[in-house]
Enzyme design. Structure first.
Site, PDB file in Angstrom:
ATOM      1  N   ASP A  37      -3.283  -2.749  -4.899  1.00 13.19           N
ATOM      2  CA  ASP A  37      -2.324  -3.731  -4.983  1.00 13.19           C
ATOM      3  C   ASP A  37      -1.605  -4.061  -6.174  1.00 13.19           C
ATOM      4  O   ASP A  37      -0.547  -3.766  -5.903  1.00 13.19           O
ATOM      5  CB  ASP A  37      -3.489  -4.553  -4.387  1.00 13.19           C
ATOM      6  CG  ASP A  37      -3.700  -5.489  -2.244  1.00 13.19           C
ATOM      7  OD1 ASP A  37      -3.181  -4.274  -2.148  1.00 13.19           O
ATOM      8  OD2 ASP A  37      -4.401  -6.130  -2.703  1.00 13.19           O
ATOM      9  N   HIS A  60      -1.499 -10.895  -5.548  1.00 15.16           N
ATOM     10  CA  HIS A  60      -0.052 -10.076  -5.453  1.00 15.16           C
ATOM     11  C   HIS A  60       0.961 -11.397  -6.071  1.00 15.16           C
ATOM     12  O   HIS A  60       2.031 -10.874  -6.905  1.00 15.16           O
ATOM     13  CB  HIS A  60       0.239 -10.309  -4.127  1.00 15.16           C
ATOM     14  CG  HIS A  60      -0.594 -10.013  -3.718  1.00 15.16           C
ATOM     15  ND1 HIS A  60      -0.231  -8.110  -3.552  1.00 15.16           N
ATOM     16  CD2 HIS A  60      -1.024  -9.590  -2.371  1.00 15.16           C
ATOM     17  CE1 HIS A  60      -0.868  -7.069  -2.936  1.00 15.16           C
ATOM     18  NE2 HIS A  60      -1.282  -7.796  -2.169  1.00 15.16           N
ATOM     19  N   HIS A  91       1.129  -1.278  -0.120  1.00 19.94           N
ATOM     20  CA  HIS A  91      -0.204   0.296   0.138  1.00 19.94           C
ATOM     21  C   HIS A  91       0.984   1.243   0.083  1.00 19.94           C
ATOM     22  O   HIS A  91       0.363   2.244  -0.500  1.00 19.94           O
ATOM     23  CB  HIS A  91      -1.610   0.121   1.127  1.00 19.94           C
ATOM     24  CG  HIS A  91      -2.176  -0.986   1.223  1.00 19.94           C
ATOM     25  ND1 HIS A  91      -1.846  -1.803   2.100  1.00 19.94           N
ATOM     26  CD2 HIS A  91      -2.235  -1.893   0.151  1.00 19.94           C
ATOM     27  CE1 HIS A  91      -3.489  -2.562   1.935  1.00 19.94           C
ATOM     28  NE2 HIS A  91      -3.296  -3.007   0.764  1.00 19.94           N
ATOM     29  N   HIS A 131      -9.197  -1.431  -4.689  1.00 18.66           N
ATOM     30  CA  HIS A 131      -8.226  -1.930  -3.837  1.00 18.66           C
ATOM     31  C   HIS A 131      -7.791  -2.862  -4.420  1.00 18.66           C
ATOM     32  O   HIS A 131      -5.796  -2.604  -4.379  1.00 18.66           O
ATOM     33  CB  HIS A 131      -8.737  -2.680  -1.952  1.00 18.66           C
ATOM     34  CG  HIS A 131      -7.288  -2.597  -1.736  1.00 18.66           C
ATOM     35  ND1 HIS A 131      -6.998  -2.366  -1.170  1.00 18.66           N
ATOM     36  CD2 HIS A 131      -6.596  -4.112  -1.548  1.00 18.66           C
ATOM     37  CE1 HIS A 131      -5.969  -2.306  -0.397  1.00 18.66           C
ATOM     38  NE2 HIS A 131      -5.909  -3.612  -0.547  1.00 18.66           N
TER      39      HIS A 131
HETATM   40 ZN   LIG Z   1      -4.095  -4.294  -0.907  1.00 23.08          ZN
END
Ligand SMILES: [Zn+2]
Length: 273
Positions: free
Chosen positions: A231, A254, A73, A227
């Site tokens: 990311d 991720h 973040h 969000h």
């Molecule tokens: Zn996040």
């Protein structure tokens, strides 16, 4: 376009989402061409894809046996706001989660302002398309004149399928992305807590959904996919250059973002001396 750093140091502190530990971070200006890096005690960990050591719950960076968790973040805010060079001095096992979004980081950067430096900004112009996939998850990058993201997230009810599409620049990031919070389902959060994980998690730093809907008011109807974009930008920061491409992300996280950044990094031309 020239490289930039912060006009002055910024400080953040608070609980870490995963460890529950009180963490402090100071983001300091750094010289041109230094890039973004973490200072963990006496160890310097460059914020580039080679230093990713774990992506299972957050992006963890490290080397020589020291690590820092939940970097995405803060990196997202620095990168999207155009900060090319900064030293991130960390005291604690992870970056403070604050409200679960990048809102405080982005507004502190905007308030402090940037200083232009005497080196050109590093840009990656993609020459051909690049696709990374894992089962039904995919991220594709196509040549484009600027950075644009289309993200399709697909979660169990009540989140459902959400879409975000937008050009990524600092203004749009502040208005549309930075405020989107980390989210999860109540039953997942309870399972994590039972396993001793997400120890710092609370309704102050994560958006929690039950079968009936969110426990807190949403900041946007599609806050969850926003969000995911936050990311993604944090994981792209590990490229060490600003990518000019169109990204199409489908259900990615991720791990896939990190594979994409590593693959993009091999296409970075090393600047000639
Ligand atoms: Zn996040």
């Amino acid at each position: 376009m020239m490289q930039t750093t912060l006009r002055e140091s910024l400080r953040f502190e608070g609980v870490g989402l995963h460890t529950g530990a009180h963490c402090r971070v100071e983001v300091r200006p750094a010289p041109a061409d230094a890039g973004l890096s973490f200072l963990l005690g006496s160890t310097r960990v460059p914020a580039t894809a080679e230093y990713v050591v774990d992506t299972s719950r957050a992006t963890v960076l490290g080397c020589d046996g020291v690590t820092v968790s939940t970097t995405e973040h803060l990196l997202s805010a620095l990168f999207a706001m155009g900060v090319a060079n900064a030293d991130i001095v960390v005291d604690g096992p992870e970056i403070p989660v604050r409200d679960g979004s990048a809102s405080e980081f982005a507004s502190a950067i905007a308030q402090c302002g940037l200083r232009e430096q005497s080196a050109e900004r590093r840009i990656l112009d993609l020459e051909e398309s690049l696709i990374v996939r894992d089962g039904d998850k995919l991220v594709a990058a196509f040549p484009a004149p600027s950075l644009r993201v289309r993200f399709i997230a697909d979660f169990a009810a009540p989140i459902g399928t959400q879409y975000y599409c937008g050009e990524i620049d600092s203004e749009r990031y502040v208005d549309e992305i930075a405020g989107a919070r980390t989210f999860g389902y109540l039953h997942e959060v309870q399972a994590l807590l039972a396993r001793g994980l997400a120890r710092g998690g609370s309704l102050e730093n994560a958006l929690v959904f039950t079968a009936d809907g969110p426990l807190q008011p949403l900041r946007w109807p599609n806050e969850a996919v926003r969000h995911k974009v936050l990311d993604l930008i944090g994981d792209l920061a590990l490229l060490g250059a600003w990518p000019r491409c169109e990204l199409i992300a489908i259900k990615s996280g991720h791990q896939l973002h990190s594979s994409l950044t590593s693959a993009l990094r091999t296409r970075l031309r090393v600047p000639s001396a």
